[in-house]
Scaffold this active site. Structure first.
Site, PDB file in Angstrom:
ATOM      1  N   GLY A 170       0.840  -1.200   0.000  1.00 14.02           N
ATOM      2  CA  GLY A 170       0.000   0.000   0.000  1.00 14.02           C
ATOM      3  C   GLY A 170       0.869   1.242   0.000  1.00 14.02           C
ATOM      4  O   GLY A 170       2.096   1.166   0.141  1.00 14.02           O
ATOM      5  N   LEU A 171       0.209   2.371  -0.154  1.00 18.41           N
ATOM      6  CA  LEU A 171       0.911   3.660  -0.208  1.00 18.41           C
ATOM      7  C   LEU A 171       1.634   3.967   1.105  1.00 18.41           C
ATOM      8  O   LEU A 171       1.278   3.409   2.154  1.00 18.41           O
ATOM      9  CB  LEU A 171      -0.103   4.778  -0.467  1.00 18.41           C
ATOM     10  N   SER A 172       2.574   4.852   1.048  1.00 16.07           N
ATOM     11  CA  SER A 172       3.211   5.343   2.268  1.00 16.07           C
ATOM     12  C   SER A 172       2.136   6.004   3.130  1.00 16.07           C
ATOM     13  O   SER A 172       1.322   6.785   2.632  1.00 16.07           O
ATOM     14  CB  SER A 172       4.296   6.364   1.883  1.00 16.07           C
ATOM     15  N   GLY A 173       2.107   5.652   4.392  1.00 18.38           N
ATOM     16  CA  GLY A 173       1.108   6.227   5.299  1.00 18.38           C
ATOM     17  C   GLY A 173      -0.217   5.483   5.317  1.00 18.38           C
ATOM     18  O   GLY A 173      -1.128   5.848   6.045  1.00 18.38           O
ATOM     19  N   ALA A 174      -0.308   4.415   4.529  1.00 17.29           N
ATOM     20  CA  ALA A 174      -1.586   3.667   4.477  1.00 17.29           C
ATOM     21  C   ALA A 174      -1.833   2.907   5.782  1.00 17.29           C
ATOM     22  O   ALA A 174      -2.975   2.623   6.139  1.00 17.29           O
ATOM     23  CB  ALA A 174      -1.585   2.701   3.297  1.00 17.29           C
ATOM     24  N   GLY A 175      -0.754   2.554   6.481  1.00 17.84           N
ATOM     25  CA  GLY A 175      -0.909   1.854   7.764  1.00 17.84           C
ATOM     26  C   GLY A 175      -0.202   0.503   7.810  1.00 17.84           C
ATOM     27  O   GLY A 175      -0.419  -0.286   8.746  1.00 17.84           O
ATOM     28  N   LYS A 176       0.674   0.247   6.860  1.00 12.14           N
ATOM     29  CA  LYS A 176       1.342  -1.061   6.792  1.00 12.14           C
ATOM     30  C   LYS A 176       2.146  -1.369   8.062  1.00 12.14           C
ATOM     31  O   LYS A 176       1.987  -2.432   8.659  1.00 12.14           O
ATOM     32  CB  LYS A 176       2.271  -1.128   5.557  1.00 12.14           C
ATOM     33  N   SER A 184       5.886  -1.937  -2.111  1.00  8.85           N
ATOM     34  CA  SER A 184       5.832  -2.900  -3.233  1.00  8.85           C
ATOM     35  C   SER A 184       4.789  -2.506  -4.277  1.00  8.85           C
ATOM     36  O   SER A 184       3.743  -3.146  -4.394  1.00  8.85           O
ATOM     37  CB  SER A 184       5.612  -4.327  -2.738  1.00  8.85           C
TER      38      SER A 184
HETATM   39  P1  ADP Z   1       2.965   2.931   6.319  1.00  9.32           P
HETATM   40  O1  ADP Z   1       3.760   1.911   7.076  1.00  9.32           O
HETATM   41  O2  ADP Z   1       1.956   2.319   5.398  1.00  9.32           O
HETATM   42  O3  ADP Z   1       3.801   3.975   5.654  1.00  9.32           O
HETATM   43  P2  ADP Z   1       2.297   3.891   8.944  1.00  9.32           P
HETATM   44  O4  ADP Z   1       1.832   2.657   9.641  1.00  9.32           O
HETATM   45  O5  ADP Z   1       3.691   4.353   9.196  1.00  9.32           O
HETATM   46  O6  ADP Z   1       2.047   3.723   7.386  1.00  9.32           O
HETATM   47  O7  ADP Z   1       1.315   5.104   9.286  1.00  9.32           O
HETATM   48  C1  ADP Z   1      -0.094   4.966   9.271  1.00  9.32           C
HETATM   49  C2  ADP Z   1      -0.722   6.019  10.186  1.00  9.32           C
HETATM   50  O8  ADP Z   1      -2.144   5.893  10.110  1.00  9.32           O
HETATM   51  C3  ADP Z   1      -0.335   5.857  11.639  1.00  9.32           C
HETATM   52  O9  ADP Z   1      -0.175   7.120  12.217  1.00  9.32           O
HETATM   53  C4  ADP Z   1      -1.570   5.148  12.245  1.00  9.32           C
HETATM   54  O10 ADP Z   1      -1.734   5.411  13.618  1.00  9.32           O
HETATM   55  C5  ADP Z   1      -2.692   5.751  11.406  1.00  9.32           C
HETATM   56  N1  ADP Z   1      -3.905   4.904  11.325  1.00  9.32           N
HETATM   57  C6  ADP Z   1      -5.185   5.320  11.561  1.00  9.32           C
HETATM   58  N2  ADP Z   1      -6.069   4.311  11.415  1.00  9.32           N
HETATM   59  C7  ADP Z   1      -5.340   3.217  11.090  1.00  9.32           C
HETATM   60  C8  ADP Z   1      -5.704   1.867  10.822  1.00  9.32           C
HETATM   61  N3  ADP Z   1      -6.963   1.428  10.857  1.00  9.32           N
HETATM   62  N4  ADP Z   1      -4.702   0.999  10.510  1.00  9.32           N
HETATM   63  C9  ADP Z   1      -3.415   1.441  10.457  1.00  9.32           C
HETATM   64  N5  ADP Z   1      -3.014   2.687  10.697  1.00  9.32           N
HETATM   65  C10 ADP Z   1      -3.967   3.590  11.016  1.00  9.32           C
END
Ligand code: ADP
Length: 192
Positions: free
Chosen positions: A15-21, A89
């Site tokens: 998923g995108l950056s910031g998606a929650g991975k 990815s």
């Molecule tokens: P990634 O790893 O995809 O770049 P991050 O996990 O670092 O993303 O960041 C995702 C952000 O979104 C975090 O600040 C997290 O607390 C927030 N968030 C809000 N709701 C959710 C959710 N349901 N699942 C995952 N992250 C979430």
């Protein structure tokens, strides 16, 4: 032993950056450890500081990175260690290659709209990418190809972290990687 299938699985979060991975990967690993399911977390950012140190963000380098992480994951799976991978990815063909190479590949699409990810801007990277300070940034100046047929979709702008983790655990149970007893335990100790 809770892990009832061998070889292990690769739970691949794309998923995108910031998606929650990363957020979800940490919680999934935490839940699996509680259930005594052997598991290793492979985080994209950490991988880039060692295994893939020196690689950039061109299409070729990203595909090399994906293939390397897939290779390591496959080695661990072969020995019964499950993995949870958090890596943007972005390319469909690279992920399809993983499906071909890994015995139990679970593609999880961590699906949050670009606008939500930009709003979150956890590391301030979108701001920089929009300002032109980061080239080849996924979603802004580099392609992201959403999975067409993922095993699981987690909509992190609509589902809570706990709901997302529960969906993953239920999928693992459905695929035979977690026992019914473990699922029951997860409910009792409120892992999901
Ligand atoms: P990634 O790893 O995809 O770049 P991050 O996990 O670092 O993303 O960041 C995702 C952000 O979104 C975090 O600040 C997290 O607390 C927030 N968030 C809000 N709701 C959710 C959710 N349901 N699942 C995952 N992250 C979430």
């Amino acid at each position: 032993m809770s892990n009832i299938k061998s070889p292990g699985f690769t739970c691949w979060l794309t998923g995108l950056s910031g998606a929650g991975k990363s957020t979800l990967a940490v919680e999934i690993v935490r839940a699996l450890e509680h259930l005594s399911v052997p598991c290793e977390y492979l985080d994209g950012d950490i991988i880039r500081t060692n295994l893939s140190k020196g690689l950039g963000f061109s299409c070729e380098d990203r595909k090399t990175n994906i293939a390397r992480v897939g290779f390591v994951s496959g080695l661990l799976n072969k020995h019964g260690i499950n993995t949870v991978v958090a890596l943007i990815s972005p390319y469909r063909d690279a992920r399809e290659q993983l499906r071909l190479n890994l015995p139990n590949f679970i593609e999880v699409y961590v699906d949050a709209p670009l606008e939500v990810c930009m709003e979150r801007d956890v590391k301030g990277l979108y701001k920089k990418a929009i300002a032109g300070e980061i080239p080849e940034f996924t979603g802004i100046s580099s392609l992201y190809e959403p999975p067409l047929n993922p095993d699981l979709i987690l909509k992190t702008h609509k589902e809570t972290i706990a709901e997302c983790v529960e969906k993953v655990l239920r999928h693992l149970f459905y695929r035979g990687f977690i026992t019914q007893a473990s699922m029951a335990m997860a409910t009792v100790i409120k892992l999901c």
